[in-house]
Structures are given as C-alpha cells and as structure tokens.
Design a protein around this motif. Structure first.
Motif, PDB file in Angstrom:
ATOM      1  N   ALA A  74     -30.315 -80.473   9.524  1.00  0.00           N
ATOM      2  CA  ALA A  74     -29.335 -80.572  10.530  1.00  0.00           C
ATOM      3  C   ALA A  74     -28.838 -79.279  11.234  1.00  0.00           C
ATOM      4  O   ALA A  74     -28.268 -79.073  12.419  1.00  0.00           O
ATOM      5  CB  ALA A  74     -28.161 -81.089   9.785  1.00  0.00           C
ATOM      6  N   VAL A  75     -28.896 -77.997  10.689  1.00  0.00           N
ATOM      7  CA  VAL A  75     -28.308 -76.884  10.996  1.00  0.00           C
ATOM      8  C   VAL A  75     -29.686 -75.761  11.145  1.00  0.00           C
ATOM      9  O   VAL A  75     -29.481 -75.209  12.442  1.00  0.00           O
ATOM     10  CB  VAL A  75     -27.254 -76.068   9.968  1.00  0.00           C
ATOM     11  N   TRP A  76     -30.260 -75.588  10.441  1.00  0.00           N
ATOM     12  CA  TRP A  76     -31.524 -74.570  10.576  1.00  0.00           C
ATOM     13  C   TRP A  76     -32.357 -74.947  11.632  1.00  0.00           C
ATOM     14  O   TRP A  76     -33.050 -74.273  12.168  1.00  0.00           O
ATOM     15  CB  TRP A  76     -32.321 -74.371   9.168  1.00  0.00           C
ATOM     16  N   THR A  77     -32.318 -76.412  12.118  1.00  0.00           N
ATOM     17  CA  THR A  77     -33.421 -76.674  13.057  1.00  0.00           C
ATOM     18  C   THR A  77     -32.795 -76.312  14.574  1.00  0.00           C
ATOM     19  O   THR A  77     -33.680 -76.683  15.360  1.00  0.00           O
ATOM     20  CB  THR A  77     -33.860 -78.258  13.039  1.00  0.00           C
ATOM     21  N   ASP A  78     -31.555 -76.129  14.604  1.00  0.00           N
ATOM     22  CA  ASP A  78     -31.060 -75.722  15.986  1.00  0.00           C
ATOM     23  C   ASP A  78     -31.804 -74.791  16.572  1.00  0.00           C
ATOM     24  O   ASP A  78     -31.931 -73.612  15.926  1.00  0.00           O
ATOM     25  CB  ASP A  78     -29.768 -75.473  15.862  1.00  0.00           C
ATOM     26  N   PRO A  79     -32.384 -74.522  17.687  1.00  0.00           N
ATOM     27  CA  PRO A  79     -33.179 -73.585  18.256  1.00  0.00           C
ATOM     28  C   PRO A  79     -32.585 -72.003  18.022  1.00  0.00           C
ATOM     29  O   PRO A  79     -33.241 -71.162  17.845  1.00  0.00           O
ATOM     30  CB  PRO A  79     -33.352 -74.002  19.551  1.00  0.00           C
ATOM     31  N   ILE A  80     -31.033 -72.055  18.344  1.00  0.00           N
ATOM     32  CA  ILE A  80     -30.489 -70.873  18.369  1.00  0.00           C
ATOM     33  C   ILE A  80     -30.284 -70.248  16.835  1.00  0.00           C
ATOM     34  O   ILE A  80     -30.617 -69.128  16.680  1.00  0.00           O
ATOM     35  CB  ILE A  80     -29.260 -70.892  18.910  1.00  0.00           C
ATOM     36  N   VAL A  81     -29.899 -70.954  16.068  1.00  0.00           N
ATOM     37  CA  VAL A  81     -29.946 -70.924  14.413  1.00  0.00           C
ATOM     38  C   VAL A  81     -31.113 -70.356  14.261  1.00  0.00           C
ATOM     39  O   VAL A  81     -31.215 -69.231  13.552  1.00  0.00           O
ATOM     40  CB  VAL A  81     -29.315 -71.911  13.708  1.00  0.00           C
ATOM     41  N   ALA A  82     -32.425 -71.299  14.248  1.00  0.00           N
ATOM     42  CA  ALA A  82     -33.744 -70.626  14.061  1.00  0.00           C
ATOM     43  C   ALA A  82     -33.984 -69.244  14.604  1.00  0.00           C
ATOM     44  O   ALA A  82     -34.811 -68.577  13.741  1.00  0.00           O
ATOM     45  CB  ALA A  82     -34.526 -71.706  14.370  1.00  0.00           C
ATOM     46  N   SER A  83     -33.733 -69.149  15.590  1.00  0.00           N
ATOM     47  CA  SER A  83     -34.267 -67.811  16.336  1.00  0.00           C
ATOM     48  C   SER A  83     -33.457 -66.704  15.464  1.00  0.00           C
ATOM     49  O   SER A  83     -34.180 -65.425  15.431  1.00  0.00           O
ATOM     50  CB  SER A  83     -33.749 -67.764  17.728  1.00  0.00           C
ATOM     51  N   LYS A  84     -32.160 -66.884  15.034  1.00  0.00           N
ATOM     52  CA  LYS A  84     -31.473 -65.782  14.676  1.00  0.00           C
ATOM     53  C   LYS A  84     -31.930 -65.494  13.350  1.00  0.00           C
ATOM     54  O   LYS A  84     -32.028 -64.559  12.679  1.00  0.00           O
ATOM     55  CB  LYS A  84     -30.285 -66.121  14.524  1.00  0.00           C
ATOM     56  N   LEU A  85     -32.219 -66.598  12.473  1.00  0.00           N
ATOM     57  CA  LEU A  85     -32.672 -66.587  10.980  1.00  0.00           C
ATOM     58  C   LEU A  85     -34.031 -65.935  11.128  1.00  0.00           C
ATOM     59  O   LEU A  85     -34.550 -64.961  10.038  1.00  0.00           O
ATOM     60  CB  LEU A  85     -32.785 -67.904  10.225  1.00  0.00           C
ATOM     61  N   GLU A  86     -34.729 -66.170  12.039  1.00  0.00           N
ATOM     62  CA  GLU A  86     -36.241 -65.443  12.087  1.00  0.00           C
ATOM     63  C   GLU A  86     -36.380 -64.180  12.795  1.00  0.00           C
ATOM     64  O   GLU A  86     -37.032 -63.587  12.158  1.00  0.00           O
ATOM     65  CB  GLU A  86     -37.264 -66.499  12.793  1.00  0.00           C
ATOM     66  N   LYS A  87     -35.546 -63.847  13.738  1.00  0.00           N
ATOM     67  CA  LYS A  87     -35.836 -62.707  14.449  1.00  0.00           C
ATOM     68  C   LYS A  87     -34.545 -61.684  14.085  1.00  0.00           C
ATOM     69  O   LYS A  87     -34.915 -60.351  13.998  1.00  0.00           O
ATOM     70  CB  LYS A  87     -35.681 -62.825  15.987  1.00  0.00           C
TER      71      LYS A  87
END
Length: 696
Positions: free
Chosen positions: A593-606
């Motif tokens: 529900a949370v990690w799939t958010d595009p902005i959240v995902a971008s921050k976690l990966e980059k």
C-alpha cells in the motif's frame, strides 16, 4: 471532581509511559517426571488479549510455527512430536493463502521424553511466533535446562524396546520428524544460497568496515530515538486529535434541529428565574453548562471502565465488532437521511423534567441538563456514536473520555456564553433548513466511515467482498451523491420538513458540493491502481485490488546490516532499516500500500540504501552467539535471531514492521515509524531523514 481529575491524569501518565518494547506472551517451562521412565517437558504460556501464538506444523511460507529444538539431550530420547494443548483456533488467511492455527489467552506445548540412562542432561528450547492484528514479534524462545538422576528406570520391556527398536507409533513419529527435518534442511539450504547470493556483491563493501566501525554500528540509540519520538509523541497526538474531534462533534450537534432552538429558551429561563439577581442567573447558567460536561464525560469514562483498555484495543481489530459498528453507522446515516428517527421513550424525558421541577438548587439544574441530553438524543446519538466508534477503534483506551470532554465543552459553552451576554442571542442565526442540510451531510459522512469498518472485517475473514476497487467505487458513489445534494440536484424527505424544497442551495453549500464532486473524480483512477494518497489511510491495501496497472514493487538490495551500512557509506547515502519478517502480515500490507507509491518508491531506490532485516530468517549462523538482553542471557542461533537482537538491543523495539533512518555511523536521523498505511505520513518520515542527513 478531584477523584475524577486524578483518575484522568493517572490514565494519561500510564498511556504516555507506554514504550515500544512489547511482551504480550509469558512462557514458563517445567519437567514433569511422575517418577516413571517417561516424562513430559511442558511449556505453559499466558497470552495477552488481542495477541495469539501460532500452533505447530503450519508449513513453509507461513508464520513461525511452534517447534521443539534440542541443544543437548543426554540420557533422554524424544517420544513423538511436540503437541499443542488448548483451544486451537483455525482461520483462513488471505495474505498467506493458507489456513493458520493459533491460540489465544493461554496455551501449552508438551514434548514427551523417555529416560535411557541413570543420569540425564536436558538443554532445549521452544521457539514460537506471536502476532496481533497490528504487529508481529520476531521468533521468540523459552528454554529449559535440567540435569540429574533419572527417576524410576523403565522395566525390562521398556528397556528392550529402547535397546532393540521403537514402537510402530514412535517409528511413524520418527519418520515424520525426519521428513520435517529434511524439509527444514532444504529450506535452510535455499535460504543460505539466497543469503550467499545477496552477500557476494557486497563482499568488498563489507570489507571496508573496520572492526571498530562495525562494533559502533551496534551501539544502542534508544535514548536518541525516544527524544525524536518524544517531540511528536503518537499517543499525545492522537489524544489531541480525539479531543479536537470531540469539539467538532459537539459543534455539529449544537446546530442540529433538536438542540439549537433549545438554546434561547434555556437561557431565557435562567435569566427570568433570577431576574432580580443577575449574578445568580449567570451562576446557574454556568452550573448548567458544567452539568452537561459532567454527564457526557461520565459517559466516556463509563465506556472505558466497562470495556477496559485491553478489550478496547482488541475490539479495534475484532471482525465481529467491526461488522456491528458498520451496521450501527449505517443505521445512524439513514436516520439522518430522514428514513426514521432515533428517539428515547418520551416518558424518560418527562420523568426527569418533572423531577427537575420538583427539586431546587444544584440538583434541579443538573436534572435540567440531563433532560436536555435525553430530549436531544435523536440528534446527538449518531454524532456521539461516530465519535465513540472512532475513539474505541483507535486503540487509545482513554480516548472515549477525552472525546466526550471535547464534545461536552463545545455543546455547553454556547449556553453559558449566551447567558453571560444575552445580546449575542439576537445575532445568532435562526433555525431553518440549513440545519436539515447539515444532518443530511453528516449522513453521507457516516455512511462513508461505515465502509471502513466493514473493510476491517472483510480483510480478517477473507471474504473478498470489499476489495480496494469495490471500496473506492462505493466512496465515489457516496461523495458524488453528497456533491449532488449540496449543489441542489438531489433531495431528501427531510428537506420537505426543513423548508422550501425548491429553494436554491446557498453559495457555500454549492462550493462544498463541487469540492465533493471533484473528490469523487479524484478517486476514479484508483480503480486502475492509482495510489489515491488522500484515501490511502481508509481504503483496503493495494494487494486486494484485482485489476492493478501499477505493478511496481520495491525490494531491498541488502539483507545484511553491516553490508548495507558499508555500501551506504561508500555511496554517501542515508540508510532506511526495515525490520520485517516472512510471516509479518502488516509488513506485506505496508509494502503493497505504501512502497508502491511512485514517490515513495523513488526515494527508497534513489535517495536511500534500503536494508531489510528478516527477524524470522532461519538461516543458521556460522557460530551461535551468546548475548545479554534485558539482563538475561540469550543464545542467537539464526540470522533472524541476530536481527531480532539488533532491533531490541539497539533500537529498543521488538514489533514489526519497524522503520528507522540512520546516518553512516548508525545514528538515527529522525524518529521511528511503525505500521500505518498513510503515504503522506511515510513520505514526511523519509523527507525528515533526508533533510537531517544533508545537515550532517
């Protein structure tokens, strides 16, 4: 009143003092010999309300099963398998796609043994998993260490059986144990290969950490985390929120058709009652307001006292209770729509009113306030019901009292103010159709909230009746209906009673209606997988959606603490530690529900180096580690034990999911974050960590 204040302060202190370390299961172990050659090793557990301990033999891919593990057995052999004793509950779990068996309140696990030598040594432990509906503990264990002379040795038949072979039952048990051991060995082997494949690319990075640096990464930071979390204490924040929600509820109740017209009559009564003594009239009006506060505050405290803190916490996630709340709110909603009216028997109000007329002094004023409560029940019940539902299901057990205090203040203060300043009465708006419109709007709001509670039950039982797209479809219809009503396109029977049904809606109502229509349109992309951040805290998890175009997932590159910290130092990035578990339901919900958010995902990966540490990883350590935890010795035997110890020792927490941001020295950048499916809140948590890292 002093006792009431003391009780309230005591409850507040107890709530705020509640820390992050959880200890919901208390196990004890004993050896029952009965002076025979066969004995029982018994592990007895007491389980707090709202928690459960999983049974034996759940299989792979599920939560942690209860297992008996031997460190050293000399002069003793096992007889059969570990057997659970107690009231076993069996439910199908949608996330794991399997039936889970568990125990609540209490459980015993019994392992039968047989003595084979004159002396014996037993060094073993029970490993078990415990969860509630919000958190899971890492695999826990309770040990037993016994040695001494064996009780009455077996007779010749038993000796012969021990020397020459086993009974058919024991042969079957041994075969089953062998098969389970083989399966476990295969799983451990697979996990070990996975760990090796993850460790290989990080070998150079790990080598960059010196022994001193690696040791520093394990230093406790509990006090630092408490300082961060203390500035934004969740308990205090939620109490303030509940209090403000109570005030809003009281203000809404104040403008209901069955309360607003009573204000001028009541104030006029007090002024006429003491027209020769202005001060007495004001004093009586203030007493009247205080009486209203006392009545509603007693209601809130009564809810807490009847149910108790443990019951309120368990009710917040109880499926049957959530279905009841769903039906209750639907009834409140349709009553506001004008289908029927919720009323107490008229005889109650008449009886109290007669008592008020016959008595004098403070008692008469209190009874008049009680009459107001009874007469206005049809308007206040749905609002009070929604308020109590929200506070009860928040898990905050002092919430009902705080909520009712806010409600009563908002309801009582206007009576007092109008008595103090009678000229204000002339400036107040008159009763009219606007009150009916407020009732209908509240009906839509209660209908929307009702679906949230049905969603909790639907997820618990795996009915698949209210998956995310169904929930969003219903909310779209509800808020479109609200928008159409506020604009004037939709009418209810209540509007005919409240005034001219053909009269245009006021401009503020039309503007709010347009906002409601826009909100409904905003949710439409969510039917295809858009995150819809504004409703993420209410809608079911993303993984319940059948048709989802947003298939992006986030996985941690590092599953080893030291390796990930070394890589973060080399890359010059902050670290996000994710304490999770293979059997952690709410960890999967956060990821979906949370990690799939595009902005959240971008921050976690980059922007971060993400390290996921699985506290139930069964991969054996190269060598067992002896540590001290809370003054008690503990042996760490698996990778999961190691990460569980890291979480409790360094961060002072033992529930998953648990997220914390660190700098390259292992120091926290901001407070911790637990289970909360709120994308904006999680983004705020990540951004605070990044800002703190940049300031270093």
């Amino acid at each position: 009143m002093k006792k009431l204040i003391t009780l309230t302060l005591t409850l507040l202190v107890a709530l705020i003092a509640n820390g992050q370390m959880l200890n919901p299961v208390k196990f004890s172990s004993q050896l029952k010999t009965n002076n025979t050659a066969e004995a029982e090793i018994v592990f007895s557990g007491k389980i707090d309300k709202g928690w459960h301990v999983y049974s034996t033999g759940l299989g792979s891919g599920g939560p942690t099963s209860a297992t008996f593990n031997k460190v050293k057995l000399d002069g003793v052999e096992l007889v059969g398998r570990l057997k659970p004793v107690g009231r076993e509950i069996s439910n199908y779990d949608k996330l794991f796609e399997m039936t889970l068996r568990y125990f609540e309140n209490s459980v015993q696990f019994v392992q039968k043994i047989r003595f084979t030598k004159p002396t014996y040594t037993i060094d073993a432990y029970l490993e078990y998993g415990a969860c509630n509906d919000n958190n899971c503990l890492p695999p826990s264990e309770v040990s037993i260490k016994k040695s001494g002379k064996s009780p009455a040795v077996a007779n010749a038949k038993t000796d012969a059986k021990s020397a020459n072979g086993m009974s058919e039952e024991n042969k079957m048990d041994a075969a089953a144990n062998t098969q389970v051991s083989a399966t476990a060995a295969n799983m451990d082997s697979t996990a070990s290969l996975q760990a090796d494949s993850l460790a290989e690319p990080n070998a150079n990075a790990t080598a960059q950490l010196s022994g001193t640096e690696a040791q520093a990464l394990w230093l406790p930071v509990v006090k630092q985390l408490q300082q961060f979390d203390g500035n934004n204490n969740i308990a205090n924040h939620s109490l303030l929120y509940i209090f403000l929600m109570g005030i809003v509820g009281g203000l809404l109740a104040l403008v209901m058709p069955c309360i607003w017209p009573i204000i001028p009559m009541t104030v006029s009564f007090f002024l006429k009652r003491s027209k020769d003594d202005r001060q007495k009239g004001v004093r009586d009006a203030i007493t009247y307001g205080i009486s209203i506060i006392v009545i509603y505050l007693a209601l809130g405290i009564g809810v807490t006292a009847i149910f108790g803190p443990s019951t309120l916490n368990s009710l917040s996630t109880n499926a049957v209770f959530n279905i009841f709340l769903f039906l209750l709110l639907v009834i409140f909603a349709v009553s506001f729509f004008g289908w029927f009216e919720i009323k107490l028997p008229d005889s109650w109000a008449n009886s109290v009113d007669n008592k008020a007329s016959q008595t004098t002094g403070l008692l008469s004023i209190f009874l008049m306030a009680f009459t107001l409560v009874l007469v206005s029940f049809s308007c206040t019940a749905p609002i009070i019901g929604l308020l109590l539902v929200q506070t009860v299901t928040s898990g905050n057990w002092i919430g009902p009292a705080i909520g009712m205090l806010g409600f009563a203040l908002a309801l009582a203060v206007p009576f007092t103010l109008f008595a103090l300043f009678p000229t204000l009465m002339k400036k107040s708006p008159k009763s009219g159709s606007w009150m009916t419109q407020i009732k209908v709007v509240l009906g839509f709001v209660e209908l929307a909230f009702a679906l949230k509670f049905f969603s909790v039950a639907d997820l618990a039982y795996g009915w698949h009746l209210l998956d995310r797209e169904v929930f969003l479809s219903l909310w779209i219809v509800i808020f479109m209906g609200l928008g159409c009503y506020l604009v004037g396109w939709l009418k209810f029977p209540e509007d005919e009673v409240g005034g001219d049904i053909n009269k245009p809606m006021p401009v503020p109502a039309i503007m709010l209606g347009l906002c409601s229509l826009a909100f409904a349109i905003y949710m439409v992309p969510g039917l295809w997988g858009a995150p819809c951040k504004a409703v993420s805290a209410f809608a079911p998890p993303m993984n319940t959606q059948d048709f989802n175009l947003n298939t992006k997932t986030v996985e941690a590159t590092y599953k080893d603490y030291e390796a990930g910290m070394a890589a973060a130092k080399a890359q010059g990035k902050p670290v996000l530690i994710d304490f999770t578990g293979f059997g952690c339901v709410n960890c999967r919900k956060m990821e979906a529900a949370v990690w799939t958010d595009p902005i959240v995902a971008s921050k976690l990966e980059k922007d971060y180096v993400l390290i996921s540490l699985y506290v139930d990883d069964k991969t054996p350590l190269a060598e067992p580690m002896e540590v001290q935890l809370n003054g008690q010795p503990r042996t760490l035997r698996t990778v999961g034990d190691k990460w569980s110890y890291l979480q409790s020792h360094k961060f002072g927490a033992n529930a998953q999911p648990f997220y914390v941001t660190l700098d390259n020295n292992g120091q926290p950048l901001t407070g911790s974050y637990g289970y909360k499916e709120d994308v904006p809140a999680y983004l705020d948590f990540l951004n605070k960590g990044l800002d703190a890292y940049k300031r270093h």
